[in-house]
Motif scaffolding. Structure first.
Motif, short mmCIF file in Angstrom:
data_model
loop_
_atom_site.label_atom_id
_atom_site.label_comp_id
_atom_site.label_asym_id
_atom_site.label_seq_id
_atom_site.Cartn_x
_atom_site.Cartn_y
_atom_site.Cartn_z
N ALA A 1 0.84 -1.21 0.00
CA ALA A 1 0.00 0.00 0.00
C ALA A 1 0.87 1.25 0.00
O ALA A 1 0.61 2.20 -0.76
CB ALA A 1 -0.93 0.00 1.21
N LYS A 2 1.90 1.25 0.80
CA LYS A 2 2.82 2.40 0.86
C LYS A 2 3.54 2.59 -0.48
O LYS A 2 3.67 3.70 -0.98
CB LYS A 2 3.83 2.20 1.99
CG LYS A 2 4.79 3.35 2.16
CD LYS A 2 5.73 3.12 3.33
CE LYS A 2 6.70 4.29 3.44
NZ LYS A 2 7.63 4.13 4.54
N ALA A 3 3.99 1.49 -1.07
CA ALA A 3 4.70 1.57 -2.34
C ALA A 3 3.80 2.04 -3.48
O ALA A 3 4.23 2.79 -4.35
CB ALA A 3 5.31 0.21 -2.68
N LEU A 4 2.55 1.61 -3.47
CA LEU A 4 1.62 2.04 -4.51
C LEU A 4 1.45 3.56 -4.48
O LEU A 4 1.39 4.20 -5.53
CB LEU A 4 0.26 1.36 -4.33
CG LEU A 4 0.22 -0.14 -4.63
CD1 LEU A 4 -1.12 -0.73 -4.22
CD2 LEU A 4 0.54 -0.43 -6.07
N VAL B 1 -6.33 4.08 -2.23
CA VAL B 1 -5.76 2.81 -1.78
C VAL B 1 -6.42 2.43 -0.46
O VAL B 1 -6.26 3.12 0.54
CB VAL B 1 -4.22 2.91 -1.61
CG1 VAL B 1 -3.66 1.60 -1.07
CG2 VAL B 1 -3.56 3.28 -2.93
N THR B 2 -7.18 1.35 -0.50
CA THR B 2 -7.84 0.85 0.71
C THR B 2 -7.02 -0.31 1.25
O THR B 2 -6.78 -1.29 0.55
CB THR B 2 -9.27 0.37 0.40
OG1 THR B 2 -10.02 1.45 -0.16
CG2 THR B 2 -9.96 -0.14 1.65
N LEU B 3 -6.57 -0.18 2.50
CA LEU B 3 -5.78 -1.22 3.16
C LEU B 3 -6.64 -1.90 4.22
O LEU B 3 -7.15 -1.24 5.13
CB LEU B 3 -4.53 -0.61 3.80
CG LEU B 3 -3.67 -1.54 4.64
CD1 LEU B 3 -3.07 -2.66 3.78
CD2 LEU B 3 -2.56 -0.75 5.33
N MET B 4 -6.81 -3.20 4.07
CA MET B 4 -7.56 -3.99 5.03
C MET B 4 -6.64 -5.07 5.59
O MET B 4 -6.08 -5.84 4.83
CB MET B 4 -8.77 -4.65 4.36
CG MET B 4 -9.71 -3.69 3.68
SD MET B 4 -11.10 -4.53 2.88
CE MET B 4 -12.23 -4.59 4.26
N THR B 5 -6.47 -5.08 6.92
CA THR B 5 -5.63 -6.11 7.53
C THR B 5 -6.31 -6.70 8.75
O THR B 5 -7.24 -6.11 9.31
CB THR B 5 -4.24 -5.55 7.95
OG1 THR B 5 -4.40 -4.74 9.13
CG2 THR B 5 -3.58 -4.77 6.84
#
Length: 142
Positions: A74-77, A88-92
């Protein structure tokens, strides 16, 4: 402990630390698609990035680096791939309840993105976690 900066090694032609075999090949392919020509003809860039270390089912063993890999991607994108941060949606498995990657939450996020992503946009789905296979009906024939 792995650092959050490993995807940037891809830009310098170095393999990500700790990834070997098919896992490394998959990361190379995903990274190549995301990082090549950030200013391409796509109108906008969208991503749903999922990382799961801990599963609700007790028979599924936990992972150690899936969440970290998703956070790195996500950070690199955003920093190298030309993706706007809001796209950018980050789901963890470590996220707050609404961003935990449950089946319902992932389907909700995909439905939301389906209403936002247009025909010329680029959409990337990234998943880091356990895989699961199921038998297809009629031996995989349509």
């Amino acid at each position: 402990m792995r650092r959050l900066s490993w995807p940037f090694a891809l830009l310098r032609g170095q393999p990500p630390g700790g990834l070997r075999g098919r896992g490394a090949a998959a990361v190379w392919l995903i990274a190549a698609a995301a990082f090549l020509n950030p200013g391409s003809a796509a109108a906008d860039r969208w991503a749903l990035v999922v990382g799961i270390n801990e599963y609700a089912r007790p028979d599924v063993s936990p992972l150690r680096f899936a969440v970290n890999d998703a956070q790195c991607m996500a950070k690199a994108l955003v920093e190298a791939g030309g993706f706007p941060p809001g796209n950018v949606t980050l789901m963890t498995s470590e996220s707050e309840e609404l961003l935990k990657p449950t089946l319902g939450n992932v389907i909700f996020a995909l439905n939301r993105l389906a209403r936002q992503v247009r025909a010329r946009d680029l959409f990337l789905f990234y998943f880091s976690g356990h895989g699961h296979t199921v038998d297809l009906p009629r031996e995989g024939q349509r």
